[in-house]
Design an enzyme around this catalytic site. Structure first.
Site, PDB file in Angstrom:
ATOM      1  N   LYS A  16       0.828  -1.228   0.000  1.00  0.00           N
ATOM      2  CA  LYS A  16       0.000   0.000   0.000  1.00  0.00           C
ATOM      3  C   LYS A  16       0.851   1.263   0.000  1.00  0.00           C
ATOM      4  O   LYS A  16       0.508   2.252  -0.641  1.00  0.00           O
ATOM      5  CB  LYS A  16      -0.955  -0.003   1.191  1.00  0.00           C
ATOM      6  CG  LYS A  16      -0.269   0.059   2.538  1.00  0.00           C
ATOM      7  CD  LYS A  16      -0.900  -0.881   3.529  1.00  0.00           C
ATOM      8  CE  LYS A  16      -0.531  -2.294   3.145  1.00  0.00           C
ATOM      9  NZ  LYS A  16      -0.856  -3.320   4.083  1.00  0.00           N
ATOM     10  N   GLU A  74      -5.183  -6.331  -4.513  1.00  0.00           N
ATOM     11  CA  GLU A  74      -6.291  -6.519  -3.555  1.00  0.00           C
ATOM     12  C   GLU A  74      -5.795  -6.516  -2.110  1.00  0.00           C
ATOM     13  O   GLU A  74      -6.433  -5.969  -1.212  1.00  0.00           O
ATOM     14  CB  GLU A  74      -6.996  -7.852  -3.852  1.00  0.00           C
ATOM     15  CG  GLU A  74      -8.206  -8.128  -2.998  1.00  0.00           C
ATOM     16  CD  GLU A  74      -9.304  -7.086  -3.193  1.00  0.00           C
ATOM     17  OE1 GLU A  74      -9.924  -7.051  -4.249  1.00  0.00           O
ATOM     18  OE2 GLU A  74      -9.511  -6.283  -2.264  1.00  0.00           O
ATOM     19  N   VAL A 109      -5.206  -3.194   0.579  1.00  0.00           N
ATOM     20  CA  VAL A 109      -6.190  -2.454   1.383  1.00  0.00           C
ATOM     21  C   VAL A 109      -7.055  -3.443   2.168  1.00  0.00           C
ATOM     22  O   VAL A 109      -7.763  -4.260   1.587  1.00  0.00           O
ATOM     23  CB  VAL A 109      -7.088  -1.557   0.498  1.00  0.00           C
ATOM     24  CG1 VAL A 109      -8.087  -0.790   1.354  1.00  0.00           C
ATOM     25  CG2 VAL A 109      -6.250  -0.591  -0.317  1.00  0.00           C
ATOM     26  N   GLY A 136       2.409  -8.727  19.894  1.00  0.00           N
ATOM     27  CA  GLY A 136       2.622  -8.808  18.448  1.00  0.00           C
ATOM     28  C   GLY A 136       1.501  -8.168  17.639  1.00  0.00           C
ATOM     29  O   GLY A 136       1.454  -8.317  16.417  1.00  0.00           O
ATOM     30  N   GLU A 192       3.616  -3.149  15.770  1.00  0.00           N
ATOM     31  CA  GLU A 192       5.029  -3.270  15.389  1.00  0.00           C
ATOM     32  C   GLU A 192       5.920  -2.665  16.478  1.00  0.00           C
ATOM     33  O   GLU A 192       5.485  -1.788  17.227  1.00  0.00           O
ATOM     34  CB  GLU A 192       5.287  -2.454  14.112  1.00  0.00           C
ATOM     35  CG  GLU A 192       4.410  -2.799  12.940  1.00  0.00           C
ATOM     36  CD  GLU A 192       4.953  -3.952  12.123  1.00  0.00           C
ATOM     37  OE1 GLU A 192       6.097  -4.377  12.367  1.00  0.00           O
ATOM     38  OE2 GLU A 192       4.215  -4.432  11.256  1.00  0.00           O
ATOM     39  N   LYS A 232      -4.093   3.528   2.517  1.00  0.00           N
ATOM     40  CA  LYS A 232      -5.267   2.779   2.036  1.00  0.00           C
ATOM     41  C   LYS A 232      -6.343   3.737   1.529  1.00  0.00           C
ATOM     42  O   LYS A 232      -6.987   3.483   0.509  1.00  0.00           O
ATOM     43  CB  LYS A 232      -5.792   1.892   3.163  1.00  0.00           C
ATOM     44  CG  LYS A 232      -4.787   0.803   3.556  1.00  0.00           C
ATOM     45  CD  LYS A 232      -5.119   0.157   4.883  1.00  0.00           C
ATOM     46  CE  LYS A 232      -4.037  -0.820   5.291  1.00  0.00           C
ATOM     47  NZ  LYS A 232      -4.129  -1.256   6.694  1.00  0.00           N
TER      48      LYS A 232
END
Ligand code: HSE
Length: 436
Positions: A105, A129, A132, A187, A190, A205
């Protein structure tokens, strides 16, 4: 059965998911398509990523050139991420006439125009695809399912990390930093969460969706973005009392004869709105079409399995195009809107929540109301708490809900309000939407 050869570059979490799920459901996919998806090469320069994947050792290589340079490989999946090497890989693949599938993205939001032009120039195609909302087929819906529509309104929760943080803050009464630290430990966020919590990922996005929906390249730099770092537990509680939930939303409004606005920011939405119940890492996108009416998509926006489901659906489209000799059937991006205009954030109209921190003395409400009145801004309701604000013990919170006003007018009024001596802290401004 005919087959199409695929080279995968980037075998991280999503890449590993693609290998696993392509292998697991290979017969089913081949039966459905009448053509086999043959994973011919899997490439990652980090051997620990490719070790243990369910493919023969002969398929694996650390050398991307070996994949790109193979004339029998028809499709390249780029899952490297970022805007550096990934861009080189994609432009190289397209220049060789190969079809590209990507989840990238950031790259598309910043360089989409150049990349789509390269696909057209080389008579090939690029599918995205997975870029996003992970597993939600929103690109295919906008491009194909809703081809008959203009899109006056698209909005939604497009970042799972932020939605997870805001959901836990709302449910558990914890502060942003504590929930972020826990999310990192689990997790869900990040180690460097900047792109998510500052809204950049949502803006990537939103840029892709807006461009596709409105048929011109809206550009990342024209997407207004605010993240969630400044959303406090206190605002979540006050919003709740007033009947609202705070969510980070991407909002794309306008089109047809109107300018298009593309924005990402925390938003108060009524508890009764269906998006208020979208919690945790889930994404949801609402699409209003002038023909179809209101629609809603819900699902996982990240993770190996959900994202690889989208990557494999792109592979299926590429394979069917190949099978029927029509590589550019449904092109990646068609610029079809002439004289398109964007609405800047200054011109955007919204309702607003203002939380002021004020000295508890006579005349304060009148002073603030005067500034708003002079700006032509109408007040919908006022709430003053008796108890001092927890983080500003000598002052009290004063909340104004505003009727619809222009963003520039509200910002300028708030600057004036913040210069009043009775104001003890910078005023918190959050937009309010009901999407009726
Ligand atoms: N980091 C994103 C999220 C997923 O939290 O939703 C990839 O865009």
């Amino acid at each position: 059965m005919k087959q199409i050869n695929i080279g995968l570059i980037g075998a991280g979490i999503v890449g590993g998911g693609v290998v696993k799920n392509l292998t697991r459901n290979s017969d089913l996919i081949a039966e459905r398509l009448g053509i086999r998806l043959n994973l011919k090469r899997v490439c990652d320069k980090d051997e620990s990523k490719t070790k243990g994947l369910p493919v023969p050792a002969s398929v694996i290589t650390p050398d991307a050139q070996r994949v790109l340079g193979d004339p029998d490989t028809h499709v390249i999946i780029e899952l490297v991420g970022g805007t550096g090497f990934a861009k080189t890989v994609i432009l190289d693949a397209l220049s060789r006439g190969k079809v590209v599938v990507t989840a990238n993205k950031a790259l598309l939001a910043h360089h989409g125009e150049e990349i789509f032009a390269a696909a057209t120039k080389h008579n090939t195609n690029i599918f995205y695809e997975a870029s996003v909302c992970g597993g939600i087929p929103i690109i295919k819906a906008l491009r194909e399912g809703f081809v008959a529509n203009h899109f006056p309104l698209i909005y939604g929760i497009v970042n799972g990390t932020c939605n997870y943080i805001l959901s836990r803050m709302t449910a558990e009464g914890k502060d942003f930093n504590d929930v972020l630290a826990e999310a990192q430990k689990l997790g869900y966020a990040e180690a460097d969460p900047t792109l998510d919590i500052e809204g950049g990922d949502s803006a990537h996005k939103a840029t892709i969706l807006a461009s596709l929906a409105h048929g011109f390249w809206t550009g990342y730099d024209n997407t207004y973005v605010e993240g969630i770092k400044h959303v406090s537990q206190f605002d979540i509680q006050i919003a709740r009392e007033l009947g609202y939930t705070i969510k980070l939303l991407a909002i794309i409004k306008g089109g047809d004869a109107q300018p298009v606005e593309v924005r990402v920011h925390p938003t108060l939405i009524p508890h009764s709105h269906v998006l208020a119940s979208v919690n945790g890492v889930f994404n949801a996108v609402a699409v209003r079409g002038d023909v179809v009416g209101d629609t809603m998509f819900y699902g996982r926006g990240a993770g190996a399995d959900a994202t690889s489901s989208a990557v494999i659906s792109d592979l299926a489209d590429a394979a069917l195009n190949y099978k029927f000799g029509s590589i550019q059937r449904v092109p990646a991006f068609v610029a079809h809107r002439l004289n398109a205009r964007l609405r800047t954030i200054d011109e955007v109209e919204s309702r607003y929540y203002l939380r002021l921190t004020v000295a508890d003395e006579s005349g304060v409400i009148a002073k603030v109301a005067t500034v708003l009145a002079e700006a032509g801004i109408s007040i919908a309701s006022v709430l003053q708490r008796e108890a001092p604000e927890p983080k500003a013990p000598n002052s009290v919170p004063l909340i104004f809900m505003l009727h619809t006003a222009k963003d520039a007018a509200v910002r300028s009024a708030v600057e004036k309000i913040d210069r009043l001596p009775v104001i003890k802290q910078k005023t918190v401004v959050i937009r309010v939407e009901s999407f009726e």
